[in-house]
Each structure stands twice: as structure tokens, then as C-alpha cells.
Write a protein that holds these residues in place. Structure first.
Motif, mmCIF file in Angstrom:
data_model
loop_
_atom_site.group_PDB
_atom_site.id
_atom_site.type_symbol
_atom_site.label_atom_id
_atom_site.label_comp_id
_atom_site.label_asym_id
_atom_site.label_seq_id
_atom_site.Cartn_x
_atom_site.Cartn_y
_atom_site.Cartn_z
ATOM 1 N N SER A 101 0.873 -1.228 0.021
ATOM 2 C CA SER A 101 0.127 -0.165 -0.157
ATOM 3 C C SER A 101 0.936 1.212 -0.060
ATOM 4 O O SER A 101 0.617 2.211 -0.585
ATOM 5 C CB SER A 101 -0.958 -0.023 1.292
ATOM 6 O OG SER A 101 -1.620 1.135 1.243
ATOM 7 N N ASP A 102 2.080 1.092 0.944
ATOM 8 C CA ASP A 102 2.867 2.362 0.792
ATOM 9 C C ASP A 102 3.588 2.389 -0.553
ATOM 10 O O ASP A 102 3.695 3.943 -0.953
ATOM 11 C CB ASP A 102 3.998 2.194 2.056
ATOM 12 C CG ASP A 102 3.425 2.456 3.279
ATOM 13 O OD1 ASP A 102 2.246 2.807 3.555
ATOM 14 O OD2 ASP A 102 4.174 1.881 4.112
ATOM 15 N N TRP A 103 3.769 1.400 -1.093
ATOM 16 C CA TRP A 103 4.397 1.614 -2.374
ATOM 17 C C TRP A 103 3.418 2.163 -3.659
ATOM 18 O O TRP A 103 3.623 3.090 -4.287
ATOM 19 C CB TRP A 103 4.855 0.332 -2.982
ATOM 20 C CG TRP A 103 5.204 0.186 -4.427
ATOM 21 C CD1 TRP A 103 6.661 0.628 -4.968
ATOM 22 C CD2 TRP A 103 4.532 0.042 -5.667
ATOM 23 N NE1 TRP A 103 6.546 0.406 -6.249
ATOM 24 C CE2 TRP A 103 5.390 0.085 -6.810
ATOM 25 C CE3 TRP A 103 2.924 -0.485 -5.720
ATOM 26 C CZ2 TRP A 103 4.861 -0.027 -8.033
ATOM 27 C CZ3 TRP A 103 2.771 -0.618 -7.249
ATOM 28 C CH2 TRP A 103 3.581 -0.443 -8.149
ATOM 29 N N LEU A 104 2.043 1.785 -3.545
ATOM 30 C CA LEU A 104 1.023 2.493 -4.102
ATOM 31 C C LEU A 104 0.882 4.017 -4.173
ATOM 32 O O LEU A 104 0.942 4.774 -4.934
ATOM 33 C CB LEU A 104 -0.473 1.751 -3.779
ATOM 34 C CG LEU A 104 -0.899 0.672 -4.537
ATOM 35 C CD1 LEU A 104 -2.268 0.157 -4.033
ATOM 36 C CD2 LEU A 104 -0.900 0.564 -6.044
ATOM 37 N N ASP A 105 1.119 4.264 -2.710
ATOM 38 C CA ASP A 105 0.919 5.817 -2.597
ATOM 39 C C ASP A 105 2.133 6.445 -3.246
ATOM 40 O O ASP A 105 2.090 7.878 -3.428
ATOM 41 C CB ASP A 105 0.947 6.166 -0.927
ATOM 42 C CG ASP A 105 -0.431 5.700 -0.508
ATOM 43 O OD1 ASP A 105 -1.358 5.726 -1.147
ATOM 44 O OD2 ASP A 105 -0.470 5.350 0.749
ATOM 45 N N THR A 106 3.303 5.884 -3.232
ATOM 46 C CA THR A 106 4.430 6.817 -3.892
ATOM 47 C C THR A 106 4.026 6.570 -5.276
ATOM 48 O O THR A 106 4.823 7.421 -6.119
ATOM 49 C CB THR A 106 5.683 5.936 -3.423
ATOM 50 O OG1 THR A 106 5.842 4.748 -4.070
ATOM 51 C CG2 THR A 106 5.944 5.874 -1.902
ATOM 52 N N GLU A 107 3.566 5.826 -6.113
ATOM 53 C CA GLU A 107 3.561 5.607 -7.540
ATOM 54 C C GLU A 107 2.195 6.073 -8.145
ATOM 55 O O GLU A 107 2.195 6.390 -9.243
ATOM 56 C CB GLU A 107 3.799 3.967 -7.775
ATOM 57 C CG GLU A 107 5.025 3.435 -7.293
ATOM 58 C CD GLU A 107 6.374 4.104 -8.124
ATOM 59 O OE1 GLU A 107 6.123 4.356 -9.377
ATOM 60 O OE2 GLU A 107 7.297 4.235 -7.454
ATOM 61 N N PHE A 108 1.087 6.027 -7.387
ATOM 62 C CA PHE A 108 -0.198 6.555 -7.787
ATOM 63 C C PHE A 108 -0.895 7.515 -7.141
ATOM 64 O O PHE A 108 -0.798 7.478 -5.956
ATOM 65 C CB PHE A 108 -0.896 5.081 -8.153
ATOM 66 C CG PHE A 108 -0.432 4.141 -9.189
ATOM 67 C CD1 PHE A 108 -0.508 4.280 -10.351
ATOM 68 C CD2 PHE A 108 0.583 3.091 -8.492
ATOM 69 C CE1 PHE A 108 0.396 3.140 -11.313
ATOM 70 C CE2 PHE A 108 1.263 2.184 -9.258
ATOM 71 C CZ PHE A 108 1.007 2.287 -10.597
ATOM 72 N N ASP A 109 -1.878 7.954 -7.806
ATOM 73 C CA ASP A 109 -2.742 8.834 -7.132
ATOM 74 C C ASP A 109 -4.063 8.244 -6.703
ATOM 75 O O ASP A 109 -4.883 7.850 -7.839
ATOM 76 C CB ASP A 109 -3.088 10.258 -7.732
ATOM 77 C CG ASP A 109 -1.765 10.879 -7.977
ATOM 78 O OD1 ASP A 109 -1.493 11.706 -8.794
ATOM 79 O OD2 ASP A 109 -1.228 11.299 -6.932
ATOM 80 N N LEU A 110 -4.475 7.871 -5.527
ATOM 81 C CA LEU A 110 -5.680 6.989 -5.252
ATOM 82 C C LEU A 110 -6.492 7.969 -4.174
ATOM 83 O O LEU A 110 -6.265 8.763 -3.727
ATOM 84 C CB LEU A 110 -5.243 5.817 -4.517
ATOM 85 C CG LEU A 110 -4.417 4.753 -5.381
ATOM 86 C CD1 LEU A 110 -3.946 3.582 -4.493
ATOM 87 C CD2 LEU A 110 -5.081 4.269 -6.497
ATOM 88 N N PRO A 111 -7.807 7.445 -4.253
ATOM 89 C CA PRO A 111 -8.835 8.242 -3.580
ATOM 90 C C PRO A 111 -8.538 8.197 -2.091
ATOM 91 O O PRO A 111 -7.962 7.109 -1.549
ATOM 92 C CB PRO A 111 -10.257 7.610 -3.998
ATOM 93 C CG PRO A 111 -9.878 6.840 -4.964
ATOM 94 C CD PRO A 111 -8.489 6.319 -5.332
#
Length: 359
Positions: A101-111
């Protein structure tokens, strides 16, 4: 420096006690205890041996502390059936999910999270209020996984061996996480998702375990997935064909619909008993009539599509996080279709994706 919290997570993911890990690596049990307590560090040779035994790359153990879910904050549905080893393994899976999840936050803009705190509400009023807050009206919910993701939740799978480890949820700061078991029908998995959503809104940052908490989450899930108004408009139910028709319309299990109709007084006690006898006779407790397709993740589909554009896939994600590919696969199993990258060694150009979730 060798990280003790990561050793604990890897050991629990392997399903080993400290004594068992010591036996497999040929070192003293007290030594393993000392490593996990941070009393001393393993030599390079021992660190490599621990990594090989646990099936994690050495680089996994040489990074920052992992954020591990607090046991008291996790909403396990079947504590009585689950062994301590299974519980610890599932919580350790949560730590790897946090890493993803932390990786997602660094790579993508999510709701951002739009899951409210409704601890003061009853399960029924919370379900109706949340439907209103999210603008759902009294319509059937098309996809619970998409809905959770659209409202800022992070959804993962539990690709574990054994159904004793059931779905669970947990708050991590202001971000809600839901973990769904992959060994259930699509209908029951939807109910699990709604059940865990009930825990998230009714028991935020509390200890959501115990029979009363489970009862409240079940009541929330039933009211959220099968709102009272449209069902009352149908009137009294006397036979199984109508129940199956409603089950299909609202995408729930035939057993859940039968229970909900009885709860609302739309099925008499005698009819309720007859319906369940017939459901059992037909084997519909486990195999649903007119089964729906399993719901998949919109977020992880877009993430993997993005990786595939660069000639990569799950292997690239596991490499970025220094975790075994099998751990990533387990956390995404059933939520997204995973393929083998056409060019496993392709270099990726760093970029930030913009994932837009739609209803």
C-alpha cells in the motif's frame, strides 16, 4: 542493518515458531529469540541462512521497520476456529500488504478514505446512513470491492491454505484495509466485504472482536446489501423460486437472502425452516444457484496494466518491495488476473501513474 521486525514477519509468514526456525537453520533457539528481540545481530552468513530458510530475499531484512497490524485492532471473524499460528501468519500478511500500500501511494494517486466513523449508530441506521452518505440510494451494489476502493479502502486477498483464517479488516491511521478469503463463493465474499465494512464504521480504532461485534457487523452487512425498503415492497415470500430471484437481483447468497427475509418478517418461521431444509437438500449452502462472477479489484488491475506497459508484472512489484513473488500473488489472488511478463528483465522508466476510479 539486519531488521528484527522483518525477521518476525518472515518467520510468521513461513508458519514457524522461533524454536522451529532455529532447528531448520541449525542455531540455538535462544539465539533466534535474541535476534527478534534486537539484543544482537546475526552474522552475514547466518543472515543468508535465515533468508534462505524463510524464502525471502536477503534485501528484505535490510530495510526499515515494517508497520505490523495490532492484534487487538484486527477484526478476525473466526477466532475460535483459528490457531495462533494461522492468526500470526495472517497478521504478518497484513504487514506486507501495508508495504504494498505504501508503494502504491508513492507511485499512484488514489482516493482518500471516505469511510466515516459511525460508532454511535446502530448497525441498521449505520447501513442506511452510509448508503445515503455515499449516494447509493436503495440500488443493488454492483461491486463491493470497487465500492471500497472508490471510497479510499485498500482491499487484499488472503490466499491461505485453510478456511479457518477468515476475512478481516483493520484501520491503519485513517486508512481502512479489508482482507478477503479467496476460498469462498463470490456471493459470500461480497457479504464478507460488507461485514468488514461494518467493523470499519462501527468499531473504528476499537477492539472489534467478540460475539457482539460480529453480530453487529452481520446486521450491518445484511442491511447494507439488502436494504429494507425494496424488500418490503416485494411482500410476503412463500417459495424458494422467489428467494432465488431476489438473491440474484441483490447479489447475495441464497442463505443470506432467506435469513434477511425472515428477519424483516417477510417469511414465516415455518416457511423459513422449510426454505433452509430445501436449500440444504440442494447443496446450496456451499454451491450457489446461478453463481455470480467473483469481484475483482479495479486498483490492482490498473496497477498491473501499468506495469505491463513497461514489460513487467508481479515480478517487478515483488522486486521493488524485496518480498517473494508468492507473497504478492497471495495478497492479490482472485482480485486480479496475473500473467507472466513478456520481458521479465525489462527496465522500467520511473513515472507516477494517475489511477482514476469510477463508479
Amino acid at each position: 542493518m539486519f531488521n528484527r521486525s522483518r525477521l518476525t514477519v518472515a518467520r510468521k509468514r513461513a508458519g514457524l515458531t522461533m524454536k522451529e526456525l532455529a532447528a531448520k537453520t541449525g542455531i540455538e533457539p535462544r539465539t533466534v529469540t535474541g535476534y527478534e528481540a534486537g539484543e544482537y545481530l546475526p552474522s552475514e552468513d547466518v543472515a543468508k541462512k535465515l533468508a534462505r530458510t524463510l524464502g525471502f530475499p536477503l534485501s528484505f531484512f535490510l530495510s526499515d521497520d515494517l508497520d505490523i497490524p495490532r492484534e487487538e485492532g484486527v477484526s478476525f471473524r473466526s477466532m475460535s476456529k483459528m490457531t495462533a499460528r494461522q492468526r500470526d501468519g495472517a497478521i504478518a500478511a497484513g504487514a506486507i500488504a501495508f508495504l504494498m500500500s505504501d508503494w502504491l501511494d508513492t507511485e499512484f494517486d488514489l482516493p482518500v478514505s471516505a469511510v466515516p466513523d459511525m460508532r454511535e449508530d446502530t448497525p441498521q441506521s449505520a447501513a442506511a446512513g452510509l448508503r445515503d452518505f455515499w449516494g447509493l440510494g436503495n440500488r443493488s451494489i454492483k461491486n463491493m470491492v470497487h465500492l471500497l476502493e472508490l471510497r479510499g479502502g485498500r482491499v487484499f486477498s488472503l490466499g491461505e491454505d485453510g478456511k479457518e483464517v477468515d476475512a478481516f479488516s483493520v484501520w491503519r491511521g485513517e486508512k481502512p484495509y479489508v482482507f478477503l478469503i479467496s476460498q469462498k463463493s463470490a456471493e459470500r465474499s461480497r457479504f464478507d466485504a460488507a461485514h468488514e465494512l461494518g467493523h470499519l464504521v462501527l468499531h473504528k480504532h476499537a477492539a472489534p472482536n467478540g460475539l457482539e461485534a460480529e453480530k453487529q457487523a452481520n446486521e450491518f452487512a445484511a442491511a447494507f446489501l439488502m436494504p429494507e425498503g425494496p424488500l418490503r415492497a416485494v411482500g410476503r415470500i412463500t417459495g424458494l423460486p422467489k428467494v432465488v430471484e431476489l438473491k440474484r437481483a441483490w447479489s447475495v447468497s441464497v442463505a443470506a437472502m432467506t435469513y434477511r427475509l425472515h428477519e424483516l418478517g417477510l417469511v414465516s418461521k415455518w416457511t423459513y425452516q422449510q426454505l433452509f431444509m430445501e436449500i440444504s437438500r440442494r447443496g446450496w449452502r456451499t454451491d450457489e444457484p446461478m453463481q455470480m462472477c467473483r469481484e475483482q479489484s479495479q486498483v490492482w488491475k490498473k496497477v498491473l496494466d501499468n506495469l505491463r506497459q513497461d514489460g513487467a508484472g508481479v515480478d517487478r512489484l515483488s522486486s521493488n518491495l524485496s518480498v517473494p513473488e508468492s507473497e504478492v500473488v497471495k495478497l492479490l489472488f482472485g482480485l486480479v488476473t496475473m500473467g507472466v511478463p513478456s520481458t521479465p528483465n525489462a527496465l522500467t522508466t520511473p513515472r507516477r501513474g494517475n489511477l482514476r476510479l469510477v463508479k
